[in-house]
Design a protein around this motif. Sequence first.
Motif, PDB file in Angstrom:
ATOM      1  N   ARG A   1       0.340   4.429  -1.068  1.00  0.00           N
ATOM      2  CA  ARG A   1      -0.159   5.803  -1.126  1.00  0.00           C
ATOM      3  C   ARG A   1       0.396   6.565   0.052  1.00  0.00           C
ATOM      4  O   ARG A   1      -0.115   6.497   1.147  1.00  0.00           O
TER       5      ARG A   1
ATOM      6  N   PRO B   1     -10.651   9.298  -3.893  1.00  0.00           N
ATOM      7  CA  PRO B   1     -11.177   8.512  -5.009  1.00  0.00           C
ATOM      8  C   PRO B   1     -12.533   7.890  -4.676  1.00  0.00           C
ATOM      9  O   PRO B   1     -12.744   7.416  -3.562  1.00  0.00           O
TER      10      PRO B   1
ATOM     11  N   ILE C   1     -15.287   5.064  -6.235  1.00  0.00           N
ATOM     12  CA  ILE C   1     -15.493   4.019  -7.247  1.00  0.00           C
ATOM     13  C   ILE C   1     -16.968   3.669  -7.258  1.00  0.00           C
ATOM     14  O   ILE C   1     -17.548   3.370  -6.215  1.00  0.00           O
TER      15      ILE C   1
ATOM     16  N   SER D   1     -20.000   1.334  -9.244  1.00  0.00           N
ATOM     17  CA  SER D   1     -20.251   0.259 -10.202  1.00  0.00           C
ATOM     18  C   SER D   1     -21.744  -0.030 -10.247  1.00  0.00           C
ATOM     19  O   SER D   1     -22.440   0.131  -9.251  1.00  0.00           O
ATOM     20  N   ARG D   2     -22.195  -0.410 -11.394  1.00  0.00           N
ATOM     21  CA  ARG D   2     -23.631  -0.653 -11.592  1.00  0.00           C
ATOM     22  C   ARG D   2     -24.081  -1.915 -10.876  1.00  0.00           C
ATOM     23  O   ARG D   2     -23.332  -2.858 -10.785  1.00  0.00           O
TER      24      ARG D   2
ATOM     25  N   TYR E   1       0.870  -1.183   0.000  1.00  0.00           N
ATOM     26  CA  TYR E   1       0.000   0.000   0.000  1.00  0.00           C
ATOM     27  C   TYR E   1       0.900   1.223   0.000  1.00  0.00           C
ATOM     28  O   TYR E   1       1.499   1.570   1.013  1.00  0.00           O
TER      29      TYR E   1
ATOM     30  N   LYS F   1     -19.317  -0.090 -16.971  1.00  0.00           N
ATOM     31  CA  LYS F   1     -20.159  -0.455 -15.831  1.00  0.00           C
ATOM     32  C   LYS F   1     -19.576  -0.004 -14.505  1.00  0.00           C
ATOM     33  O   LYS F   1     -20.160  -0.217 -13.458  1.00  0.00           O
TER      34      LYS F   1
ATOM     35  N   ARG G   1     -21.377   9.757   1.800  1.00  0.00           N
ATOM     36  CA  ARG G   1     -21.387   8.701   0.775  1.00  0.00           C
ATOM     37  C   ARG G   1     -22.779   8.423   0.240  1.00  0.00           C
ATOM     38  O   ARG G   1     -22.983   8.299  -0.963  1.00  0.00           O
TER      39      ARG G   1
ATOM     40  N   PHE H   1     -17.150  -6.148  -5.327  1.00  0.00           N
ATOM     41  CA  PHE H   1     -16.489  -5.418  -6.411  1.00  0.00           C
ATOM     42  C   PHE H   1     -16.300  -6.321  -7.625  1.00  0.00           C
ATOM     43  O   PHE H   1     -16.552  -5.918  -8.758  1.00  0.00           O
TER      44      PHE H   1
ATOM     45  N   LYS I   1      -3.747  -4.357  -7.842  1.00  0.00           N
ATOM     46  CA  LYS I   1      -3.197  -3.416  -6.869  1.00  0.00           C
ATOM     47  C   LYS I   1      -3.969  -2.107  -6.810  1.00  0.00           C
ATOM     48  O   LYS I   1      -4.269  -1.598  -5.724  1.00  0.00           O
ATOM     49  N   ALA I   2      -4.283  -1.537  -7.964  1.00  0.00           N
ATOM     50  CA  ALA I   2      -4.979  -0.240  -7.965  1.00  0.00           C
ATOM     51  C   ALA I   2      -6.329  -0.352  -7.262  1.00  0.00           C
ATOM     52  O   ALA I   2      -6.694   0.512  -6.461  1.00  0.00           O
TER      53      ALA I   2
ATOM     54  N   LYS J   1     -19.613  -6.971  -9.454  1.00  0.00           N
ATOM     55  CA  LYS J   1     -20.146  -5.850 -10.218  1.00  0.00           C
ATOM     56  C   LYS J   1     -19.168  -5.320 -11.255  1.00  0.00           C
ATOM     57  O   LYS J   1     -19.503  -4.413 -12.007  1.00  0.00           O
TER      58      LYS J   1
ATOM     59  N   ASP K   1      -5.821  -0.816  -3.527  1.00  0.00           N
ATOM     60  CA  ASP K   1      -5.470   0.462  -2.895  1.00  0.00           C
ATOM     61  C   ASP K   1      -6.723   1.315  -2.687  1.00  0.00           C
ATOM     62  O   ASP K   1      -6.926   1.902  -1.620  1.00  0.00           O
ATOM     63  N   ASP K   2      -7.541   1.392  -3.723  1.00  0.00           N
ATOM     64  CA  ASP K   2      -8.751   2.212  -3.614  1.00  0.00           C
ATOM     65  C   ASP K   2      -9.717   1.658  -2.574  1.00  0.00           C
ATOM     66  O   ASP K   2     -10.284   2.397  -1.772  1.00  0.00           O
ATOM     67  N   LEU K   3      -9.891   0.358  -2.606  1.00  0.00           N
ATOM     68  CA  LEU K   3     -10.903  -0.234  -1.725  1.00  0.00           C
ATOM     69  C   LEU K   3     -10.450  -0.299  -0.268  1.00  0.00           C
ATOM     70  O   LEU K   3     -11.281  -0.428   0.630  1.00  0.00           O
ATOM     71  N   THR K   4      -9.164  -0.218  -0.046  1.00  0.00           N
ATOM     72  CA  THR K   4      -8.690  -0.176   1.336  1.00  0.00           C
ATOM     73  C   THR K   4      -9.361   0.983   2.068  1.00  0.00           C
ATOM     74  O   THR K   4      -9.829   0.852   3.202  1.00  0.00           O
TER      75      THR K   4
ATOM     76  N   GLU L   1     -12.199   2.378   1.272  1.00  0.00           N
ATOM     77  CA  GLU L   1     -13.637   2.132   1.440  1.00  0.00           C
ATOM     78  C   GLU L   1     -13.927   1.183   2.593  1.00  0.00           C
ATOM     79  O   GLU L   1     -14.904   1.349   3.312  1.00  0.00           O
TER      80      GLU L   1
ATOM     81  N   PRO M   1     -17.109  -4.616 -14.419  1.00  0.00           N
ATOM     82  CA  PRO M   1     -17.418  -4.837 -15.832  1.00  0.00           C
ATOM     83  C   PRO M   1     -16.527  -5.907 -16.433  1.00  0.00           C
ATOM     84  O   PRO M   1     -15.436  -6.175 -15.942  1.00  0.00           O
ATOM     85  N   ARG M   2     -17.021  -6.470 -17.492  1.00  0.00           N
ATOM     86  CA  ARG M   2     -16.202  -7.467 -18.179  1.00  0.00           C
ATOM     87  C   ARG M   2     -14.956  -6.792 -18.753  1.00  0.00           C
ATOM     88  O   ARG M   2     -14.938  -5.598 -18.984  1.00  0.00           O
TER      89      ARG M   2
ATOM     90  N   GLU N   1     -14.967  -4.182 -21.352  1.00  0.00           N
ATOM     91  CA  GLU N   1     -15.684  -2.937 -21.104  1.00  0.00           C
ATOM     92  C   GLU N   1     -14.920  -1.955 -20.216  1.00  0.00           C
ATOM     93  O   GLU N   1     -15.382  -0.869 -19.967  1.00  0.00           O
ATOM     94  N   ILE N   2     -13.812  -2.387 -19.727  1.00  0.00           N
ATOM     95  CA  ILE N   2     -13.069  -1.462 -18.871  1.00  0.00           C
ATOM     96  C   ILE N   2     -11.840  -0.944 -19.594  1.00  0.00           C
ATOM     97  O   ILE N   2     -11.302  -1.586 -20.491  1.00  0.00           O
TER      98      ILE N   2
END
Lengths: 275, 171
Positions: free
Chosen positions: A31, A270, A272, A274-275, A29, A215, A194, B86, B44-45, B89, B48-51, B53, B91-92, B95-96
């Motif tokens: 960041r 950030p 994120i 998603s649908r 991690y 998506k 949120r 995550f 990883k990306a 949901k 990092d983002d979901l950490t 959340e 995308p395939r 699609e990303i």
Amino acid sequence: MNSDYLWDGTGAVDPEVARLEELLSELRYERDWQPVVRPRRRGPIIAALAAAACVAVLVTWSATRQSTSVTSEPAPTSAAAAGTPEVVNPFANERAPRRARSNDVVNPFKSAPSANKSTPRSPGSAEVVDPFKGSPRATHSASKPAELLDPFKGKTSAPPTTTGRNGVVNSWATSADKKSLGASDVAPVIARQRSEIASKCWTPARDEAPKSAPKSARVVLTLRIAASGRVLSATASDPAGYPGLGSCIAGRARNWVFPVSSSGATINVPFIFSR
Amino acid sequence: MRVVATEDDSLVRAAQRGDQVAFGRLFERYTRLVHGVLLSRLGKADADDLTQEVFLVAFEKLPALAEPDSFGAWLAVIARNRATDFLRKRPRESEILPDLPTFDPRRAEAEQVLEVIRGLPEAYREPLVLRLEEGMTGPEIAARTGLTPDSARVNLHRGMKLLKERMKSDE
């Protein structure tokens, strides 16, 4: 394979495990939200000045009121004059409320149960004049350029441990000491927003998005936060397929209020979806 | 380890009462766990983002946590669920947008090893990532995740053995 080394890092180094450790550490991690290093209590010098200020104010106050109760008031300041590390910093207690009044900022953490419990207010401290208000030392942090912080990009290693009087503390310090914004200040504010972001920004954007839209969408919100806690600017770009999503988030974020700090900060948040 | 657990208990209790500083300390102490759990399932990306959340969700739900001494295991469950959600949901692939290419050969090799780890049975993935990537020790992994030390040790060693075999076969 050396089982002790794999288990707890003791014993003879297993070269394969060590190689993988080093290689995979690339993915940690990373960041680097650097805890903001800031001056801590200035020790005996500030304590002595604080004591002097307290005594001066109290003497003046008592003289004008022709009161004889001065001797009962300076108890906390005498402790400060002794320079003991545990002394309650009268400025830490008084600075935040005073700012809040002058700037009319609502501090969402003002009523937090823990916010002031650790630093009981002394009876006489309400009269203390902050001798450092406007001094170079007091504005030291504000004179520095805003640092780019990510509130959630914490270092995985141990926090700074230098906590001497003239050393540094990290932004996880106690509320009474807090002068700079840290993740623990920012995260709750964002957490409270949120659901609104989801319902007011994401849901409409998703409903209006063309079928060809991805998506998932990622929006990085950049906030410039003033020392007062107000948001000076909020920017976010619209992700592909969801026009208006970023600007909606930025527009709402401009009304957010963060805790009061010494110098404000610029942070990236950030989101994120998603649908 | 019990000392660590006791410290964490008191931090959790303080955080449940709304102590922001205590929550900050928990964030510091458990970032590696959360990131490791996510990284054993995601790129990883995304990890990092979901950490971030995961900690936001944890902060919201913390008052409902009945047993503070199970904070680590509880947090790991949140992280696993968030990763699963995550992935469900997501995308395939077509699609990303593609990630930026990795030009760093060491980084590329690390990603390759991680891919091999992700292909291992679930019980082995997390201990290996937490040990090799996050730098936690076996006792730490056991204490943080709520596994018994014996289970953590077995999973770690079996996982490592399997990882070596897979890496050899890939060469």
